[in-house]
Motif scaffolding. Structure first.
Motif, PDB file in Angstrom:
ATOM      1  N   THR A  58     111.409  48.836   1.067  1.00 24.81           N
ATOM      2  CA  THR A  58     111.485  47.391   0.831  1.00 24.81           C
ATOM      3  C   THR A  58     110.962  46.645   2.050  1.00 24.81           C
ATOM      4  O   THR A  58     110.897  47.198   3.159  1.00 24.81           O
ATOM      5  CB  THR A  58     112.934  46.941   0.575  1.00 24.81           C
ATOM      6  OG1 THR A  58     113.701  47.116   1.793  1.00 24.81           O
ATOM      7  CG2 THR A  58     113.565  47.739  -0.558  1.00 24.81           C
ATOM      8  N   ARG A  59     110.640  45.375   1.854  1.00 24.99           N
ATOM      9  CA  ARG A  59     110.171  44.601   3.005  1.00 24.99           C
ATOM     10  C   ARG A  59     111.305  44.337   3.984  1.00 24.99           C
ATOM     11  O   ARG A  59     111.066  44.147   5.178  1.00 24.99           O
ATOM     12  CB  ARG A  59     109.497  43.300   2.566  1.00 24.99           C
ATOM     13  CG  ARG A  59     110.373  42.295   1.875  1.00 24.99           C
ATOM     14  CD  ARG A  59     109.605  41.009   1.625  1.00 24.99           C
ATOM     15  NE  ARG A  59     110.437  40.001   0.977  1.00 24.99           N
ATOM     16  CZ  ARG A  59     110.198  38.703   1.039  1.00 24.99           C
ATOM     17  NH1 ARG A  59     109.153  38.261   1.717  1.00 24.99           N
ATOM     18  NH2 ARG A  59     110.980  37.850   0.412  1.00 24.99           N
ATOM     19  N   ALA A  60     112.567  44.339   3.525  1.00 26.23           N
ATOM     20  CA  ALA A  60     113.695  44.193   4.436  1.00 26.23           C
ATOM     21  C   ALA A  60     113.755  45.378   5.396  1.00 26.23           C
ATOM     22  O   ALA A  60     113.993  45.215   6.597  1.00 26.23           O
ATOM     23  CB  ALA A  60     114.996  44.072   3.655  1.00 26.23           C
ATOM     24  N   GLY A 111     115.839  32.653   6.153  1.00 27.66           N
ATOM     25  CA  GLY A 111     116.851  32.329   5.147  1.00 27.66           C
ATOM     26  C   GLY A 111     116.795  33.252   3.942  1.00 27.66           C
ATOM     27  O   GLY A 111     117.833  33.731   3.455  1.00 27.66           O
ATOM     28  N   ASP A 112     115.599  33.540   3.439  1.00 30.42           N
ATOM     29  CA  ASP A 112     115.455  34.417   2.274  1.00 30.42           C
ATOM     30  C   ASP A 112     115.905  35.840   2.603  1.00 30.42           C
ATOM     31  O   ASP A 112     116.485  36.524   1.761  1.00 30.42           O
ATOM     32  CB  ASP A 112     114.003  34.436   1.793  1.00 30.42           C
ATOM     33  CG  ASP A 112     113.597  33.141   1.109  1.00 30.42           C
ATOM     34  OD1 ASP A 112     114.496  32.350   0.757  1.00 30.42           O
ATOM     35  OD2 ASP A 112     112.383  32.931   0.924  1.00 30.42           O
ATOM     36  N   THR A 117     119.658  40.226   1.762  1.00 31.67           N
ATOM     37  CA  THR A 117     120.324  41.403   2.320  1.00 31.67           C
ATOM     38  C   THR A 117     121.799  41.188   2.645  1.00 31.67           C
ATOM     39  O   THR A 117     122.514  42.163   2.889  1.00 31.67           O
ATOM     40  CB  THR A 117     119.617  41.854   3.619  1.00 31.67           C
ATOM     41  OG1 THR A 117     119.741  40.807   4.610  1.00 31.67           O
ATOM     42  CG2 THR A 117     118.149  42.151   3.357  1.00 31.67           C
ATOM     43  N   GLY A 118     122.249  39.927   2.675  1.00 29.33           N
ATOM     44  CA  GLY A 118     123.614  39.648   3.108  1.00 29.33           C
ATOM     45  C   GLY A 118     123.794  39.803   4.604  1.00 29.33           C
ATOM     46  O   GLY A 118     124.918  39.850   5.103  1.00 29.33           O
ATOM     47  N   SER A 119     122.687  39.862   5.344  1.00 29.11           N
ATOM     48  CA  SER A 119     122.739  40.024   6.785  1.00 29.11           C
ATOM     49  C   SER A 119     122.978  38.675   7.458  1.00 29.11           C
ATOM     50  O   SER A 119     122.969  37.621   6.810  1.00 29.11           O
ATOM     51  CB  SER A 119     121.432  40.643   7.285  1.00 29.11           C
ATOM     52  OG  SER A 119     121.500  40.936   8.655  1.00 29.11           O
ATOM     53  N   ARG A 125     119.704  39.968  15.484  1.00 30.49           N
ATOM     54  CA  ARG A 125     119.573  39.987  16.941  1.00 30.49           C
ATOM     55  C   ARG A 125     119.934  41.357  17.496  1.00 30.49           C
ATOM     56  O   ARG A 125     119.313  41.849  18.430  1.00 30.49           O
ATOM     57  CB  ARG A 125     120.454  38.901  17.554  1.00 30.49           C
ATOM     58  CG  ARG A 125     120.433  38.853  19.070  1.00 30.49           C
ATOM     59  CD  ARG A 125     121.241  37.676  19.581  1.00 30.49           C
ATOM     60  NE  ARG A 125     121.413  37.755  21.021  1.00 30.49           N
ATOM     61  CZ  ARG A 125     122.421  38.359  21.629  1.00 30.49           C
ATOM     62  NH1 ARG A 125     123.373  38.936  20.906  1.00 30.49           N
ATOM     63  NH2 ARG A 125     122.502  38.393  22.945  1.00 30.49           N
ATOM     64  N   GLU A 126     120.938  41.985  16.912  1.00 31.31           N
ATOM     65  CA  GLU A 126     121.345  43.316  17.366  1.00 31.31           C
ATOM     66  C   GLU A 126     120.245  44.346  17.124  1.00 31.31           C
ATOM     67  O   GLU A 126     120.106  45.310  17.881  1.00 31.31           O
ATOM     68  CB  GLU A 126     122.634  43.740  16.669  1.00 31.31           C
ATOM     69  CG  GLU A 126     123.289  44.958  17.280  1.00 31.31           C
ATOM     70  CD  GLU A 126     124.654  45.220  16.686  1.00 31.31           C
ATOM     71  OE1 GLU A 126     124.745  46.071  15.779  1.00 31.31           O
ATOM     72  OE2 GLU A 126     125.621  44.573  17.118  1.00 31.31           O
TER      73      GLU A 126
END
Length: 201
Positions: A58-60, A111-112, A117-119, A125-126
């Motif tokens: 996935t792109r995530a 935002g998307d 992902t619910g991230s 940042r981590e």
């Protein structure tokens, strides 16, 4: 692909993956998550979408890999100039050069990704920084050893003050922080919080 003595050389393995992740990072910072597509990254990297899909589903996942890759290449060493003030300003200025665009991205362009992902920005940042000991930790511990800093004042929240204020400035203005503001963060806010009491002469 690169030309070598008139012949085409195919990139493979780690070289190809690094080129893709570099392209992905630039695509992300240039176009945000909306423009962060497999097609766009493949075109920028000079490869094909199937090559990307073989590595990231996935792109995530591709975004996460690109951020980790970029973070691993950053200079995160702790300077040792002889004073907490100078060391902190050195790392804040370095972050201003290396990370201000990334912090703007966290605030304005993902935002998307968060919805998908619910991230959270903290988790992204981590990915960049990892969970390892930071340069600021080393700087502050040396300051304690030199007697510049009162260790009783170094609570976890206080340790985070320089970068918390720096990130706030970037995210509120969506640009790099002026040097005079970095100096004010150190001189007017942080050092008065942590400075060791000076003995009476």
């Amino acid at each position: 692909m690169a030309l070598n003595d008139g012949r085409t050389t195919r990139r493979r393995g780690a070289e190809l993956e690094a080129a893709i992740l570099d392209a992905a990072w630039h695509q992300l910072t240039d176009r945000g998550y909306e423009g962060f597509t497999f097609e766009a990254v493949a075109e920028r990297a000079g490869t094909s979408r199937p090559v990307l899909y073989r590595r990231w589903a996935t792109r995530a996942e591709l975004l996460q890999a690109a951020i980790r890759h970029h973070g691993a290449a950053e200079d995160t060493t702790a300077p040792d100039t002889g004073s907490v003030r100078s060391d902190l300003l050195t790392v804040l200025r370095r972050s201003n050069r290396q990370r201000s665009n990334f912090l703007v991205l966290l605030s304005a362009s993902l935002g998307d990704y968060y919805a998908e992902t619910g991230s959270t920005p903290s988790e992204v940042r981590e990915l960049l920084l990892g969970r390892s000991r930071t340069a600021v930790d080393d700087i502050l511990d040396r300051g304690v050893e030199r007697g510049e800093i009162d260790p009783a004042r170094l609570t976890p929240l206080v340790r985070a003050v320089p970068y918390s204020l720096y990130r706030h400035e970037v995210m509120m203005t969506l640009r790099a922080v002026p040097d005079e503001t970095l100096e004010a963060i150190v001189d007017e806010v942080f050092l008065p919080l942590v400075a060791a009491a000076q003995p009476y002469l």
